[in-house]
Design an enzyme around this catalytic site. Sequence first.
Site, PDB file in Angstrom:
ATOM      1  N   GLU A 177       0.835  -1.211   0.000  1.00 36.53           N
ATOM      2  CA  GLU A 177       0.000   0.000   0.000  1.00 36.53           C
ATOM      3  C   GLU A 177       0.869   1.260   0.000  1.00 36.53           C
ATOM      4  O   GLU A 177       0.760   2.127   0.872  1.00 36.53           O
ATOM      5  CB  GLU A 177      -0.987  -0.017   1.187  1.00 36.53           C
ATOM      6  CG  GLU A 177      -1.969  -1.173   1.066  1.00 36.53           C
ATOM      7  CD  GLU A 177      -3.192  -1.099   1.985  1.00 36.53           C
ATOM      8  OE1 GLU A 177      -3.245  -0.257   2.886  1.00 36.53           O
ATOM      9  OE2 GLU A 177      -4.111  -1.914   1.775  1.00 36.53           O
ATOM     10  N   GLU A 308      -4.642  -8.858  -0.416  1.00 39.98           N
ATOM     11  CA  GLU A 308      -5.498  -8.614   0.749  1.00 39.98           C
ATOM     12  C   GLU A 308      -6.938  -8.565   0.263  1.00 39.98           C
ATOM     13  O   GLU A 308      -7.273  -7.734  -0.598  1.00 39.98           O
ATOM     14  CB  GLU A 308      -5.141  -7.297   1.453  1.00 39.98           C
ATOM     15  CG  GLU A 308      -3.798  -7.362   2.165  1.00 39.98           C
ATOM     16  CD  GLU A 308      -3.465  -6.120   2.980  1.00 39.98           C
ATOM     17  OE1 GLU A 308      -4.399  -5.430   3.429  1.00 39.98           O
ATOM     18  OE2 GLU A 308      -2.250  -5.865   3.146  1.00 39.98           O
TER      19      GLU A 308
HETATM   20  O1  AHR Z   1      -5.131  -6.152   6.773  1.00 41.17           O
HETATM   21  C1  AHR Z   1      -5.117  -5.003   7.552  1.00 41.17           C
HETATM   22  C2  AHR Z   1      -4.474  -3.823   6.853  1.00 41.17           C
HETATM   23  O2  AHR Z   1      -5.244  -3.462   5.747  1.00 41.17           O
HETATM   24  C3  AHR Z   1      -3.111  -4.054   6.260  1.00 41.17           C
HETATM   25  O3  AHR Z   1      -2.090  -3.896   7.194  1.00 41.17           O
HETATM   26  C4  AHR Z   1      -3.019  -2.984   5.219  1.00 41.17           C
HETATM   27  O4  AHR Z   1      -2.198  -3.358   4.144  1.00 41.17           O
HETATM   28  C5  AHR Z   1      -4.458  -2.775   4.798  1.00 41.17           C
HETATM   29  O5  AHR Z   1      -4.818  -1.451   4.802  1.00 41.17           O
END
Ligand code: AHR
Length: 509
Positions: A177, A308
């Site tokens: 991110e 994710e």
């Molecule tokens: O999964 C939780 C968080 O969500 C992670 O650390 C981040 O990459 C995303 O914003």
Amino acid sequence: MTDNVVPAVINVDLEGPRISRHVYGHFAEHLGRCIYGGFYVGEDSDIPNEGGIRLDVVEALRALDIPNLRWPGGCFADEYHWKDGIGPKEDRPVMVNTHWGNVEENNHFGTHEFMALCELLGTEPYISGNVGSGTVAEMSDWVEYLTRGGDSPMVRLRKANGREEPWKVKYWGLGNETWGCGGNMTAEHYANEARRYATYCRDHGDNKLYRIAAGASDFDYHWTEALMKQLSHLGCQRVERPLYQAISVHYYTFAGTWEDKGAATVFDTDQYYTTLAKAARIDELLTGHANVMDLYDPRKEIGIVLDEWGTWWNVEPGTNPGFLYQQNTMRDALVAGVHFDAFHRHADRLHMANIAQTVNVLQSMILTDPDTGAMVTTPTYHVFAMNRGHQDAAGLRVDTPEGLPSREVDGGELSTVSVSASRKNGRLLVSLSNLDVEKSVDVELDLRGGTVGEVTSQILTAEAPQAHNTPETPEAVAPREHDGVTATGKGLRVRLPAHSFVTVEGRLA
Ligand code: AHR
């Protein structure tokens, strides 16, 4: 089309792209009780462990054949300095985990512990490197420490810490991110950084890295395009492979807003459908990013890594807001079912996906009790288990000539039935979800190009979509044999009760 019968055609002899087992991947961050208390309890714990790693959690996850595990973050990855997590535990420095609860992190779970966990799980490591607050040299050293044989400064350090042979590490993330917690960069700036970091993450010996550039949030196609553009400018360096092999993307599902996402177990029918409509947009998201990539890479060599995904609810009342601990219901199971169907359909471009996160954080497989240590598996766990057979199988297209039943949700149309299919080793596996909260439906599978025998079926459902598992009721949502499958002249008729997930498996002839 009658109200409750959906015809679906599957040509079982027309194999589509292989569904990578890595789309069933996982994610474990130093966040809340995912690592500490979840995977790792320390050697002195009363909970049976090996080198501090919980054996009950390992056993439950081994049953899912988890193909890879992403670590150490997430946002945590961009403030993690790996050299703090090696050597004698008593000498490891303490840091503050500023992203997640501002708690102290003692670095007792570091590189060697993570690699030991992967070995116990029989899974491949996916390491997410620090671009946000780290350096190129630091990342380059980490790759050398893990994967180089023979002799070198990092090899000597590894050996001094008790590990002679290099490990095999394929999957390597170039930050996380980077548009947000990983450095707040612009797409164009990060695209250059990704090239620079990728250059110094070397292939040592026969260890070939698969480098993953940190990708977009949700539907930010511009980010993907910037990374694809940079990939085609190779500069003066002679490069045999692209500098990175994949671009990631993150997509979370919730019913409300980022500020108030909704509760995990307390929701009404509108919130239920809003959630599933958002989950179903994963198909649109993968199509959109793939379309951009097709412009630059029509041969589809660069992969999408959705590293994710999953539901994100308000934390359970009374728990630390920075720990992202949430329950998991039949609704979450259906969110997973819908995602997997889309993953199977996008097998040509989607190389990997990682649910966030495996234990005690967000849409987990496993929840552990902080006081008693008791462990339960979640409804989502069961979807992963029931879908195991799709890993590395050939995708099969599912056509629904009369369309799918649908309902209007938040101004759009949500198909309330979702289906995908694959074949592997002469066996057919079909996964079906009925998202309608109160009506059952029959899906009539018209199987062409082969016949199916020795059919078995499993169902995951519950009285209400809010149903979930606790240490007191660990099997409130658990799979059971499904007797709702009957043979027809053309194939199989599958009954799907309201809010249910069903798998049907059989031998092909
Ligand atoms: O999964 C939780 C968080 O969500 C992670 O650390 C981040 O990459 C995303 O914003």
